[in-house]
Write an enzyme that holds these catalytic residues in place. Sequence first.
Site, mmCIF file in Angstrom:
data_model
loop_
_atom_site.group_PDB
_atom_site.id
_atom_site.type_symbol
_atom_site.label_atom_id
_atom_site.label_comp_id
_atom_site.label_asym_id
_atom_site.label_seq_id
_atom_site.Cartn_x
_atom_site.Cartn_y
_atom_site.Cartn_z
ATOM 1 N N GLY A 149 -7.591 10.575 -6.399
ATOM 2 C CA GLY A 149 -7.768 9.415 -7.286
ATOM 3 C C GLY A 149 -8.705 8.429 -6.612
ATOM 4 O O GLY A 149 -9.524 8.812 -5.761
ATOM 5 N N ARG A 150 -8.555 7.153 -6.965
ATOM 6 C CA ARG A 150 -9.450 6.124 -6.421
ATOM 7 C C ARG A 150 -9.481 6.137 -4.894
ATOM 8 O O ARG A 150 -10.536 6.185 -4.272
ATOM 9 C CB ARG A 150 -8.940 4.746 -6.851
ATOM 10 C CG ARG A 150 -9.609 4.177 -8.036
ATOM 11 C CD ARG A 150 -9.090 2.758 -8.273
ATOM 12 N NE ARG A 150 -8.755 2.625 -9.642
ATOM 13 C CZ ARG A 150 -7.548 2.818 -10.162
ATOM 14 N NH1 ARG A 150 -6.522 3.102 -9.403
ATOM 15 N NH2 ARG A 150 -7.360 2.708 -11.453
ATOM 16 N N ILE A 151 -8.286 6.074 -4.289
ATOM 17 C CA ILE A 151 -8.232 5.911 -2.829
ATOM 18 C C ILE A 151 -8.595 7.226 -2.132
ATOM 19 O O ILE A 151 -9.368 7.235 -1.167
ATOM 20 C CB ILE A 151 -6.843 5.387 -2.394
ATOM 21 C CG1 ILE A 151 -6.587 4.011 -3.023
ATOM 22 C CG2 ILE A 151 -6.741 5.311 -0.867
ATOM 23 C CD1 ILE A 151 -5.172 3.464 -2.841
ATOM 24 N N ARG A 186 2.989 6.797 -0.114
ATOM 25 C CA ARG A 186 4.370 6.318 -0.128
ATOM 26 C C ARG A 186 5.197 7.229 0.777
ATOM 27 O O ARG A 186 4.994 8.451 0.801
ATOM 28 C CB ARG A 186 4.945 6.351 -1.548
ATOM 29 C CG ARG A 186 4.491 5.211 -2.436
ATOM 30 C CD ARG A 186 5.055 3.862 -1.995
ATOM 31 N NE ARG A 186 4.665 2.758 -2.853
ATOM 32 C CZ ARG A 186 3.605 1.972 -2.643
ATOM 33 N NH1 ARG A 186 2.809 2.169 -1.611
ATOM 34 N NH2 ARG A 186 3.351 0.966 -3.466
ATOM 35 N N GLU A 228 11.875 2.618 4.146
ATOM 36 C CA GLU A 228 11.358 1.352 4.684
ATOM 37 C C GLU A 228 12.393 0.248 4.548
ATOM 38 O O GLU A 228 13.070 0.189 3.513
ATOM 39 C CB GLU A 228 10.072 0.963 3.937
ATOM 40 C CG GLU A 228 8.944 1.896 4.262
ATOM 41 C CD GLU A 228 7.617 1.498 3.618
ATOM 42 O OE1 GLU A 228 7.470 0.347 3.149
ATOM 43 O OE2 GLU A 228 6.719 2.344 3.596
ATOM 44 N N HIS A 271 3.087 -0.355 7.120
ATOM 45 C CA HIS A 271 2.676 -0.448 5.708
ATOM 46 C C HIS A 271 1.634 -1.568 5.520
ATOM 47 O O HIS A 271 1.822 -2.474 4.704
ATOM 48 C CB HIS A 271 3.895 -0.675 4.802
ATOM 49 C CG HIS A 271 3.649 -0.251 3.379
ATOM 50 N ND1 HIS A 271 4.644 0.210 2.535
ATOM 51 C CD2 HIS A 271 2.505 -0.227 2.637
ATOM 52 C CE1 HIS A 271 4.131 0.485 1.344
ATOM 53 N NE2 HIS A 271 2.823 0.229 1.388
HETATM 54 C C1 DGY Z 1 0.227 -0.776 -2.734
HETATM 55 O O1 DGY Z 1 -0.488 -1.651 -3.246
HETATM 56 O O2 DGY Z 1 0.798 0.070 -3.399
HETATM 57 C C2 DGY Z 1 0.338 -0.762 -1.237
HETATM 58 O O3 DGY Z 1 1.281 0.122 -0.792
HETATM 59 C C3 DGY Z 1 0.587 -2.142 -0.688
HETATM 60 O O4 DGY Z 1 -0.527 -2.894 -0.869
#
Ligand code: DGY
Length: 324
Positions: A156-158, A238, A267, A285
């Site tokens: 995806g984007r990231i 995640r 977490e 995180h």
């Molecule tokens: C998100 O935006 O989902 C990141 O985990 C925290 O910025």
Amino acid sequence: MAKFNVYVTRLIPVEGLTLLREACNVEINPEDRPLTREELLKNVRGRDGVITLLTDRIDGEVMDAARGIKGFANYAVGFDNLDVKAATERKIPLSNTPGVLTLATAEMAWTLLFAVARRLIESDKVMRSGTWPGWGPMQFIGGDVTGKTLGVVGAGRIGTAMALMSKGFAMRVLYTDEVANPVLERELGARKVPFEELLRESDFVSVHVPLMPATRHLFNAGTLALMKPTAYLINTSRGPVIHEAELVEALRGNVIAGAALDVYEFEPKMVPGLAELTNVVLAPHTASATRSSRSGMSVKAATNLLAMLRGERPPDCLNPEIYG
Ligand code: DGY
């Protein structure tokens, strides 16, 4: 005209708050910690809108406590903390903050990748301890990056941004996704492959899938065993995408060479044993924690909430069907 009554569950950068204050009375959790469940239920009551964090579980109970609310704007791109179905049933709009943290998160994946491959944390510890005996031919030998294979799980984007940043390192890029990614294929000659093939072939596996039932524990003893013993796993998505206890076992047993994590299954806790391992790099995180990314997130969350308050569809709506 009476101002809207808005609650923010924890302090966020000022840019978004300034926008909100033009049209709203804004109350912010005064403590620098997540709200307890009881505090959350109490503080959403009687609000027109709420800005939530990924640490707030926004489910049907919270939505009912917030009866009459015009929307929840999540200050995060990930929204596994929001019950979208429950909101849609109640016709409550939800939003997230896509786009503004893409580069920061991709950069963090690279930060972690290099840190684990070049054993930076172990090295830093030795330097600070004052026990470094001087240069040695066998010290801190790590993994190569240039020319190696990068496996991107979730393009995806990231994931796409992370993969594109590999250009300078002449890497072979494999990816998994539900759909083909023409940008990666054109720019990098990347290949979409089955998940198992990506695991078998990659020297670095970088995780960029959202958390959902299909991705929970995607990485477990069985799938980790498919990776090369010289490979590294990087996770900025995640925590529950990885079965953390099984990862600890895999790292202990040198099933893989190392892991670099920004996110954790439970977490803010880590499973026993993870912190004792030397072949891991652990970040709290913070992948989106750059100045521009966090201020962009605050502006996005505020812009989305202001649209909801006006009764308009927010730009980053997660349940547009309610406007049907
Ligand atoms: C998100 O935006 O989902 C990141 O985990 C925290 O910025």
